[in-house]
Design a protein around this motif. Structure first.
Motif, PDB file in Angstrom:
ATOM      1  N   ASP A 247      -8.900  16.150   7.048  1.00  0.00           N
ATOM      2  CA  ASP A 247      -8.780  15.515   5.732  1.00  0.00           C
ATOM      3  C   ASP A 247      -9.805  14.400   5.633  1.00  0.00           C
ATOM      4  O   ASP A 247     -10.466  14.053   6.614  1.00  0.00           O
ATOM      5  N   GLU A 248      -9.893  13.793   4.440  1.00  0.00           N
ATOM      6  CA  GLU A 248     -10.885  12.720   4.275  1.00  0.00           C
ATOM      7  C   GLU A 248     -10.376  11.414   4.908  1.00  0.00           C
ATOM      8  O   GLU A 248      -9.168  11.197   5.016  1.00  0.00           O
ATOM      9  N   PRO A 249     -11.306  10.560   5.347  1.00  0.00           N
ATOM     10  CA  PRO A 249     -10.919   9.321   6.033  1.00  0.00           C
ATOM     11  C   PRO A 249     -10.382   8.279   5.037  1.00  0.00           C
ATOM     12  O   PRO A 249     -11.126   7.455   4.513  1.00  0.00           O
ATOM     13  N   TYR A 250      -9.080   8.322   4.802  1.00  0.00           N
ATOM     14  CA  TYR A 250      -8.421   7.514   3.762  1.00  0.00           C
ATOM     15  C   TYR A 250      -8.677   6.016   3.914  1.00  0.00           C
ATOM     16  O   TYR A 250      -8.632   5.272   2.934  1.00  0.00           O
ATOM     17  N   TRP A 251      -8.938   5.530   5.117  1.00  0.00           N
ATOM     18  CA  TRP A 251      -9.094   4.095   5.360  1.00  0.00           C
ATOM     19  C   TRP A 251     -10.481   3.572   4.958  1.00  0.00           C
ATOM     20  O   TRP A 251     -10.714   2.382   4.964  1.00  0.00           O
ATOM     21  N   GLN A 252     -11.405   4.494   4.598  1.00  0.00           N
ATOM     22  CA  GLN A 252     -12.754   4.028   4.280  1.00  0.00           C
ATOM     23  C   GLN A 252     -13.418   4.772   3.119  1.00  0.00           C
ATOM     24  O   GLN A 252     -14.607   4.592   2.875  1.00  0.00           O
ATOM     25  N   THR A 253     -12.672   5.586   2.398  1.00  0.00           N
ATOM     26  CA  THR A 253     -13.265   6.301   1.260  1.00  0.00           C
ATOM     27  C   THR A 253     -13.576   5.317   0.126  1.00  0.00           C
ATOM     28  O   THR A 253     -12.931   4.268  -0.011  1.00  0.00           O
ATOM     29  N   ILE A 254     -14.567   5.667  -0.688  1.00  0.00           N
ATOM     30  CA  ILE A 254     -14.937   4.787  -1.812  1.00  0.00           C
ATOM     31  C   ILE A 254     -13.800   4.777  -2.840  1.00  0.00           C
ATOM     32  O   ILE A 254     -13.314   3.726  -3.247  1.00  0.00           O
ATOM     33  N   GLU A 255     -13.363   5.963  -3.246  1.00  0.00           N
ATOM     34  CA  GLU A 255     -12.191   6.075  -4.126  1.00  0.00           C
ATOM     35  C   GLU A 255     -10.936   6.132  -3.247  1.00  0.00           C
ATOM     36  O   GLU A 255     -10.997   6.622  -2.121  1.00  0.00           O
ATOM     37  N   LEU A 256      -9.815   5.652  -3.775  1.00  0.00           N
ATOM     38  CA  LEU A 256      -8.572   5.716  -3.017  1.00  0.00           C
ATOM     39  C   LEU A 256      -8.214   7.181  -2.763  1.00  0.00           C
ATOM     40  O   LEU A 256      -8.225   7.998  -3.682  1.00  0.00           O
ATOM     41  N   ALA A 257      -7.908   7.497  -1.522  1.00  0.00           N
ATOM     42  CA  ALA A 257      -7.619   8.879  -1.136  1.00  0.00           C
ATOM     43  C   ALA A 257      -6.117   9.112  -1.080  1.00  0.00           C
ATOM     44  O   ALA A 257      -5.330   8.168  -0.985  1.00  0.00           O
ATOM     45  N   ASN A 258      -5.714  10.368  -1.123  1.00  0.00           N
ATOM     46  CA  ASN A 258      -4.305  10.644  -0.831  1.00  0.00           C
ATOM     47  C   ASN A 258      -4.213  11.208   0.583  1.00  0.00           C
ATOM     48  O   ASN A 258      -5.205  11.648   1.151  1.00  0.00           O
ATOM     49  N   ALA A 259      -3.037  11.147   1.138  1.00  0.00           N
ATOM     50  CA  ALA A 259      -2.829  11.634   2.502  1.00  0.00           C
ATOM     51  C   ALA A 259      -1.437  12.249   2.570  1.00  0.00           C
ATOM     52  O   ALA A 259      -0.605  11.868   3.386  1.00  0.00           O
ATOM     53  N   ASP A 260      -1.203  13.216   1.682  1.00  0.00           N
ATOM     54  CA  ASP A 260       0.138  13.795   1.529  1.00  0.00           C
ATOM     55  C   ASP A 260       0.640  14.451   2.816  1.00  0.00           C
ATOM     56  O   ASP A 260       1.801  14.286   3.200  1.00  0.00           O
ATOM     57  N   LYS A 261      -0.258  15.184   3.499  1.00  0.00           N
ATOM     58  CA  LYS A 261       0.157  15.865   4.742  1.00  0.00           C
ATOM     59  C   LYS A 261       0.547  14.843   5.807  1.00  0.00           C
ATOM     60  O   LYS A 261       1.534  15.014   6.524  1.00  0.00           O
ATOM     61  N   LEU A 262      -0.249  13.794   5.899  1.00  0.00           N
ATOM     62  CA  LEU A 262      -0.003  12.739   6.885  1.00  0.00           C
ATOM     63  C   LEU A 262       1.351  12.070   6.632  1.00  0.00           C
ATOM     64  O   LEU A 262       2.138  11.852   7.555  1.00  0.00           O
ATOM     65  N   ILE A 263       1.609  11.765   5.370  1.00  0.00           N
ATOM     66  CA  ILE A 263       2.867  11.090   5.016  1.00  0.00           C
ATOM     67  C   ILE A 263       4.066  11.990   5.299  1.00  0.00           C
ATOM     68  O   ILE A 263       5.051  11.563   5.914  1.00  0.00           O
ATOM     69  N   SER A 264       3.978  13.258   4.889  1.00  0.00           N
ATOM     70  CA  SER A 264       5.135  14.148   5.086  1.00  0.00           C
ATOM     71  C   SER A 264       5.380  14.402   6.578  1.00  0.00           C
ATOM     72  O   SER A 264       6.529  14.471   7.030  1.00  0.00           O
ATOM     73  N   LEU A 265       4.301  14.476   7.346  1.00  0.00           N
ATOM     74  CA  LEU A 265       4.421  14.659   8.798  1.00  0.00           C
ATOM     75  C   LEU A 265       5.111  13.446   9.443  1.00  0.00           C
ATOM     76  O   LEU A 265       5.974  13.592  10.316  1.00  0.00           O
ATOM     77  N   THR A 266       4.743  12.261   8.985  1.00  0.00           N
ATOM     78  CA  THR A 266       5.338  11.023   9.515  1.00  0.00           C
ATOM     79  C   THR A 266       6.828  10.960   9.189  1.00  0.00           C
ATOM     80  O   THR A 266       7.643  10.611  10.040  1.00  0.00           O
ATOM     81  N   VAL A 267       7.166  11.319   7.955  1.00  0.00           N
ATOM     82  CA  VAL A 267       8.594  11.314   7.552  1.00  0.00           C
ATOM     83  C   VAL A 267       9.378  12.302   8.385  1.00  0.00           C
ATOM     84  O   VAL A 267      10.472  11.990   8.893  1.00  0.00           O
ATOM     85  N   GLN A 268       8.834  13.492   8.590  1.00  0.00           N
ATOM     86  CA  GLN A 268       9.508  14.518   9.411  1.00  0.00           C
ATOM     87  C   GLN A 268       9.784  13.993  10.813  1.00  0.00           C
ATOM     88  O   GLN A 268      10.880  14.164  11.355  1.00  0.00           O
TER      89      GLN A 268
END
Length: 275
Positions: A247-268
């Motif tokens: 996925d794209e590097p959410y911590w350094q992208t110019i536009e705000l990125a989403n990280a849906d897979k990362l979030i759902s994995l963390t919740v699981q």
């Protein structure tokens, strides 16, 4: 003191070590004695990640969890300026918050550490006896030297863009001489710089006593060599759940990125761990 905590620790300012700090909380699950503490990234990376942390906290709350995130002194909505802060002050405040959570009935603690937050976590564990249920690492930084190189590089690039030339070594010399530097709008004091150098970033022995997950985001097909090296060291501590997401590097992208897979994995991971 058990039982009243969920009514008392609401989002807002909280006094820790005589400092007014902003605490974000979500969740009001009276029967759930599990607390999830989030250690955020640093500076501009926090600005890029705050919306993801907010979405993560909301999803964890929907799954019955109680979440907490402190804006470190001199950052976010907390009082003070960064040039008054140090890693030691931040560690003391986190220690105090954890004590408060324990006193008020939370019996199990999990931590999500993001980027610089991983350095803070290791430093915390190397200075504090803590019993943790689960640790989740998002794109962790494990080396102070690497963190500082990346941050100092911003100042070096700024200077180059304005036709000047300065090296990382020269910046460090200025700090050692007592000058405060402004990097990307953030005042870095000699005291803060020194506290960075004093971070205890070695792998804490306590990692072997809890569940550990590391979620790396990369656009590579393979696992990078430095990641592989650290993986091997952490696997010697015990079971490690490592997932690399393309996925794209959410911590350094110019536009705000989403990280849906990362979030759902963390919740699981965290919700499954609590059952």
């Amino acid at each position: 003191m058990e039982g009243n905590v969920h009514n008392r620790l609401a989002s807002g300012f909280i006094s820790l070590n005589n400092r007014q700090l902003f605490l974000r909380t979500t969740g009001n699950s009276q029967g759930n004695k599990n607390a999830i503490l989030i250690l955020p990234p640093f500076a501009e990376e926090m600005n890029k990640t705050r919306h993801l942390i907010s979405a993560l906290m909301q999803q964890l709350t929907a799954a019955g969890c109680n979440c907490f995130m402190l804006d470190n002194f001199g950052t976010g909505d907390s009082e003070g300026d960064l040039d008054q802060a140090s890693v030691d002050i931040w560690r003391n405040d986190i220690q105090q918050l954890i004590k408060l959570l324990q006193q008020q009935g939370y019996q199990r603690l999990s931590i999500i550490a993001i980027r610089f937050g991983a350095l803070q976590l290791f430093d915390l564990l190397n200075n504090t006896e803590l019993s943790l249920q689960h640790i989740v690492l998002w794109q962790p930084i494990f080396e102070v030297k690497k963190f500082w190189q990346q941050f100092a590089r911003i100042k070096v690039a700024e200077a180059m863009a304005s036709g000047n030339k300065i090296s990382q070594k020269e910046l460090e010399q200025q700090l050692l001489q007592g000058d405060t530097l402004e990097i990307a709008g953030y005042p870095i004091s000699p005291e803060f710089y020194q506290s960075l150098l004093n971070i205890k970033a070695s792998i804490p022995s306590q990692l072997s006593e809890c569940k550990l997950s590391w979620f790396e985001t990369s656009q590579l097909d393979n696992t990078a060599a430095p990641v592989q090296k650290m993986l091997q060291q952490l696997q010697q501590q015990g079971d490690l759940n490592f997932v690399q997401l393309k996925d794209e590097p959410y911590w350094q992208t110019i536009e705000l990125a989403n990280a849906d897979k990362l979030i759902s994995l963390t919740v699981q991971q965290l919700v499954g761990a609590q059952k």
